[in-house]
Motif scaffolding. Sequence first.
Motif, PDB file in Angstrom:
ATOM      1  N   ALA A   1       0.846  -1.207   0.000  1.00 21.53           N
ATOM      2  CA  ALA A   1       0.000   0.000   0.000  1.00 21.53           C
ATOM      3  C   ALA A   1       0.877   1.251   0.000  1.00 21.53           C
ATOM      4  CB  ALA A   1      -0.923  -0.010   1.216  1.00 21.53           C
ATOM      5  N   ASP A   2       1.882   1.259   0.865  1.00 23.22           N
ATOM      6  CA  ASP A   2       2.756   2.432   0.942  1.00 23.22           C
ATOM      7  C   ASP A   2       3.548   2.628  -0.346  1.00 23.22           C
ATOM      8  OD1 ASP A   2       1.748   2.812   3.405  1.00 23.22           O
ATOM      9  OD2 ASP A   2       3.631   2.610   4.518  1.00 23.22           O
ATOM     10  N   ALA A   3       3.959   1.509  -0.964  1.00 24.86           N
ATOM     11  CA  ALA A   3       4.705   1.614  -2.218  1.00 24.86           C
ATOM     12  C   ALA A   3       3.824   2.233  -3.313  1.00 24.86           C
ATOM     13  CB  ALA A   3       5.192   0.233  -2.645  1.00 24.86           C
ATOM     14  N   LEU A   4       2.570   1.797  -3.360  1.00 20.92           N
ATOM     15  CA  LEU A   4       1.655   2.347  -4.374  1.00 20.92           C
ATOM     16  C   LEU A   4       1.377   3.831  -4.127  1.00 20.92           C
ATOM     17  CD1 LEU A   4      -0.837  -0.654  -4.653  1.00 20.92           C
ATOM     18  CD2 LEU A   4       0.487   0.305  -6.539  1.00 20.92           C
ATOM     19  N   LEU A   5       1.152   4.161  -2.855  1.00 27.04           N
ATOM     20  CA  LEU A   5       0.888   5.570  -2.516  1.00 27.04           C
ATOM     21  C   LEU A   5       2.104   6.424  -2.855  1.00 27.04           C
ATOM     22  CD1 LEU A   5      -0.985   5.108   0.907  1.00 27.04           C
ATOM     23  CD2 LEU A   5      -1.971   5.864  -1.255  1.00 27.04           C
ATOM     24  N   ASP A   6       3.280   5.861  -2.611  1.00 24.00           N
ATOM     25  CA  ASP A   6       4.524   6.578  -2.911  1.00 24.00           C
ATOM     26  C   ASP A   6       4.661   6.796  -4.420  1.00 24.00           C
ATOM     27  OD1 ASP A   6       6.882   7.825  -2.217  1.00 24.00           O
ATOM     28  OD2 ASP A   6       8.069   5.996  -2.479  1.00 24.00           O
TER      29      ASP A   6
ATOM     30  N   ILE B   1       1.445  10.341  -2.999  1.00 25.79           N
ATOM     31  CA  ILE B   1       0.572  10.732  -1.882  1.00 25.79           C
ATOM     32  C   ILE B   1       0.875   9.947  -0.602  1.00 25.79           C
ATOM     33  CG2 ILE B   1      -1.398  11.720  -3.137  1.00 25.79           C
ATOM     34  CD1 ILE B   1      -2.747   8.962  -2.973  1.00 25.79           C
ATOM     35  N   LEU B   2       2.084   9.439  -0.483  1.00 30.13           N
ATOM     36  CA  LEU B   2       2.430   8.699   0.734  1.00 30.13           C
ATOM     37  C   LEU B   2       2.342   9.602   1.967  1.00 30.13           C
ATOM     38  CD1 LEU B   2       3.324   6.080   2.060  1.00 30.13           C
ATOM     39  CD2 LEU B   2       5.696   6.695   1.582  1.00 30.13           C
ATOM     40  N   ALA B   3       2.676  10.879   1.785  1.00 33.34           N
ATOM     41  CA  ALA B   3       2.624  11.817   2.917  1.00 33.34           C
ATOM     42  C   ALA B   3       1.196  11.983   3.448  1.00 33.34           C
ATOM     43  CB  ALA B   3       3.173  13.169   2.488  1.00 33.34           C
ATOM     44  N   LEU B   4       0.209  11.620   2.639  1.00 34.52           N
ATOM     45  CA  LEU B   4      -1.196  11.775   3.058  1.00 34.52           C
ATOM     46  C   LEU B   4      -1.766  10.473   3.629  1.00 34.52           C
ATOM     47  CD1 LEU B   4      -2.514  13.676  -0.114  1.00 34.52           C
ATOM     48  CD2 LEU B   4      -1.755  14.668   2.036  1.00 34.52           C
ATOM     49  N   ALA B   5      -0.911   9.455   3.789  1.00 33.05           N
ATOM     50  CA  ALA B   5      -1.405   8.109   4.140  1.00 33.05           C
ATOM     51  C   ALA B   5      -2.249   8.082   5.409  1.00 33.05           C
ATOM     52  CB  ALA B   5      -0.230   7.147   4.266  1.00 33.05           C
ATOM     53  N   ASP B   6      -1.928   8.925   6.379  1.00 31.50           N
ATOM     54  CA  ASP B   6      -2.673   8.885   7.648  1.00 31.50           C
ATOM     55  C   ASP B   6      -3.804   9.913   7.708  1.00 31.50           C
ATOM     56  OD1 ASP B   6      -1.129   6.797   8.762  1.00 31.50           O
ATOM     57  OD2 ASP B   6       0.500   8.231   9.116  1.00 31.50           O
TER      58      ASP B   6
END
Lengths: 228, 224
Positions: free
Chosen positions: B99-104, B108-113
């Motif tokens: 999930a984090d790899a895809l968001l990255d 938008i990984l910085a928006l994950a939370d």
Amino acid sequence: MVTALEQAVALVLSGDGLLLNIISVTLRMSIPSSVISLLLGVPLGTLLAFCAFRGRGALVVVNRTLMGLPPVVCGLLCYMLFSGVGPFRHFRLMYTIPLMIIAQVILITPIVIGSMESFAQRIAPAVRETARGLGLSRRRAFLLLVNESRYQIFSAYLLAFSRAIAEVGAVSMVGGAIAYKTNVMTTAIMNYTNMGNFTLGVALGLILLAMSLVLNLAVSLLQGRLSR
Amino acid sequence: MNLPPFRKSYGGRVVLDFPGGELPGDGVCAVIGTNGSGKSTLARLAAGVLEPDRGCPGWPGRPRVGYLPQHSYPFQMSVRANVLLNAAGRGRKEARERADALLDRLGILALADKPAHHLSGGETARMALARLLMRDYGLLVLDEPTAAMDIRSTALAEELVGGYQARTGCAVLWITHSLKQARRTARAVFFLQEGQLAEQGPAETLLTAPRTEALRRFLDFYAL
């Protein structure tokens, strides 16, 4: 009027036994009836919004009709079912709090169903399509829809509880407004006003309003905190 | 992979009469056409979220389809939790890493939370794409996935889908209003007009040398 109000406040502050009993009976009836209605109404209302099936529209119309069920008609129905000549007479529930709860559940559940259905049906198509697009099961999609409706559940509970503590017709018919047994705030206000005892009537009215205010404030605060 | 024939009508009005078509196994098939030409209906029928008309054979051997609707719903939970909704069959650690790899990859990984319902339209579209690509599908149906994205995000999304397609070997049906996007991403094109498949073929020939007058006019209009 002012004198009655002053005396009412004094009565509330004095912790009068009769007053406390009426409040206690009211809460012992309203809390279970509103919680049971919520437990039945939330899944049924959400399911009604979630599922597309033949006859859904007719069920929505039936429920909307039941939302307007006159309390005295509900009281009459329960009376006929549970009184000495009714099919459920063996349960011996006439003039008891459990029967008042049953009558209120019949009255309030359609309101909770309607409230949940009208909210959930606005987002159900998008939730269903998104979940299906991801390949999630129907059960999972339904649970996601319930989760999306969680703030509406608070509103539905407010509606249910407000209706429960304010209801008078059905509970007076099946409860009989017996002092120290089934007399709740609304029936007591009616009885004491008829007897000319405005002080107790006003005191109960104030408490009823205060309870509604406190509950609304608590739910608003909780909703605000959760939606952040 | 072959898309079967689909027919859909509402109140007697046929909105799509698709005769079937071949999807390339080694690239994207773009679906182009004007508003109301039946693109989204085709996407929804192919994804199985819409039932074809009675009598239509449907798609008995339908592969596992991943479908991204035009307005994918952001569930009221964090962006990461939204993406993890589609983590079936993966361990918690592996799912979170993916999930984090895809968001990255989508920036938008910085928006994950952050709560997903607080995202902008473009961020929501990126989250929805990341959520979809958590699983492997036999067919990916994307209905204007980059319509709300800016140029940079669009490039990231196209690169990500291209990589996903190359890794999984899935077929991709990509609804788009952008001819530039169709040229960049597609190996084949379906051109729909008024619910009919007016033309289909390899992207490089269809988009440069259209056979039908309808497609020629469509391309001329978009060239303006």
